[in-house]
Write a protein that holds these residues in place. Sequence first.
Motif, short mmCIF file in Angstrom:
data_model
loop_
_atom_site.label_atom_id
_atom_site.label_comp_id
_atom_site.label_asym_id
_atom_site.label_seq_id
_atom_site.Cartn_x
_atom_site.Cartn_y
_atom_site.Cartn_z
N VAL A 5 0.83 -1.20 0.00
CA VAL A 5 0.00 0.00 0.00
C VAL A 5 0.87 1.25 0.00
O VAL A 5 2.06 1.19 0.31
CB VAL A 5 -0.94 0.03 1.24
CG1 VAL A 5 -1.92 -1.13 1.21
CG2 VAL A 5 -0.17 0.04 2.54
N THR A 6 0.25 2.38 -0.36
CA THR A 6 0.92 3.67 -0.25
C THR A 6 0.21 4.46 0.84
O THR A 6 -1.00 4.65 0.78
CB THR A 6 0.86 4.44 -1.58
OG1 THR A 6 1.48 3.64 -2.60
CG2 THR A 6 1.59 5.78 -1.48
N VAL A 7 0.98 4.89 1.84
CA VAL A 7 0.45 5.65 2.97
C VAL A 7 1.31 6.87 3.18
O VAL A 7 2.54 6.75 3.27
CB VAL A 7 0.49 4.80 4.28
CG1 VAL A 7 -0.13 5.56 5.44
CG2 VAL A 7 -0.18 3.47 4.09
N ARG A 8 0.70 8.05 3.24
CA ARG A 8 1.43 9.30 3.50
C ARG A 8 2.64 9.48 2.58
O ARG A 8 3.70 9.95 3.01
CB ARG A 8 1.88 9.37 4.96
CG ARG A 8 0.73 9.36 5.95
CD ARG A 8 1.24 9.38 7.37
NE ARG A 8 0.18 9.13 8.31
CZ ARG A 8 -0.43 10.08 9.02
NH1 ARG A 8 -0.07 11.33 8.90
NH2 ARG A 8 -1.38 9.76 9.86
N LEU A 38 2.17 -4.80 4.19
CA LEU A 38 1.51 -5.27 5.41
C LEU A 38 1.13 -6.74 5.28
O LEU A 38 0.72 -7.17 4.21
CB LEU A 38 0.21 -4.47 5.64
CG LEU A 38 0.34 -3.02 6.04
CD1 LEU A 38 -1.01 -2.34 5.94
CD2 LEU A 38 0.87 -2.92 7.46
N ARG A 39 1.24 -7.47 6.37
CA ARG A 39 0.77 -8.86 6.38
C ARG A 39 -0.75 -8.87 6.36
O ARG A 39 -1.39 -7.92 6.78
CB ARG A 39 1.25 -9.56 7.66
CG ARG A 39 2.70 -9.86 7.65
CD ARG A 39 3.07 -10.64 8.90
NE ARG A 39 4.07 -9.86 9.60
CZ ARG A 39 4.16 -9.72 10.91
NH1 ARG A 39 3.30 -10.30 11.71
NH2 ARG A 39 5.11 -9.00 11.44
N LYS A 40 -1.32 -9.98 5.90
CA LYS A 40 -2.78 -10.14 5.89
C LYS A 40 -3.35 -9.95 7.28
O LYS A 40 -4.37 -9.30 7.46
CB LYS A 40 -3.17 -11.54 5.39
CG LYS A 40 -3.32 -11.66 3.92
CD LYS A 40 -4.06 -12.92 3.52
CE LYS A 40 -3.26 -14.17 3.76
NZ LYS A 40 -3.80 -15.35 3.11
N ALA A 41 -2.70 -10.52 8.28
CA ALA A 41 -3.18 -10.44 9.67
C ALA A 41 -3.24 -8.99 10.14
O ALA A 41 -4.19 -8.59 10.82
CB ALA A 41 -2.28 -11.26 10.58
N ASP A 42 -2.23 -8.19 9.75
CA ASP A 42 -2.22 -6.77 10.14
C ASP A 42 -3.29 -6.00 9.37
O ASP A 42 -3.96 -5.14 9.92
CB ASP A 42 -0.85 -6.15 9.88
CG ASP A 42 0.23 -6.71 10.80
OD1 ASP A 42 -0.12 -7.33 11.82
OD2 ASP A 42 1.42 -6.54 10.48
N ALA A 43 -3.45 -6.32 8.08
CA ALA A 43 -4.45 -5.63 7.25
C ALA A 43 -5.87 -5.88 7.74
O ALA A 43 -6.75 -5.03 7.62
CB ALA A 43 -4.31 -6.06 5.79
N GLU A 44 -6.10 -7.05 8.35
CA GLU A 44 -7.43 -7.37 8.88
C GLU A 44 -7.77 -6.52 10.10
O GLU A 44 -8.93 -6.36 10.44
CB GLU A 44 -7.52 -8.85 9.25
CG GLU A 44 -7.75 -9.74 8.05
CD GLU A 44 -7.86 -11.21 8.43
OE1 GLU A 44 -7.52 -11.58 9.56
OE2 GLU A 44 -8.28 -11.98 7.56
N MET A 45 -6.77 -5.96 10.76
CA MET A 45 -6.99 -5.14 11.96
C MET A 45 -7.34 -3.69 11.60
O MET A 45 -7.67 -2.91 12.48
CB MET A 45 -5.75 -5.14 12.83
CG MET A 45 -5.45 -6.46 13.46
SD MET A 45 -3.99 -6.31 14.48
CE MET A 45 -3.51 -8.00 14.61
#
Length: 73
Positions: free
Chosen positions: A53-56, A62-69
């Motif tokens: 992803v692009t952020v700021r 990001l891992r899938k587990a982190d993206a789910e949060m």
Amino acid sequence: MKTLREAKIGETVKVVKLHGEGAVKRRIMDMGVTKGVEVFVRKVAPLGDPIEVTVRGYELSLRKADAEMIEVE
């Protein structure tokens, strides 16, 4: 409720809420993913992990587990 993991490639979404506890949540916030920020989904790996992803203005994986949060709209 839609999570960052469910966002499609090329979609720009806005972070609504971060789920998770303690150190995991803190790490995500330290990477610049905070409430109200816009996230552009660049790529998803063939097996779905990781998500790029692009952020700021910078690129982040990001891992899938982190993206789910990460709850988005």
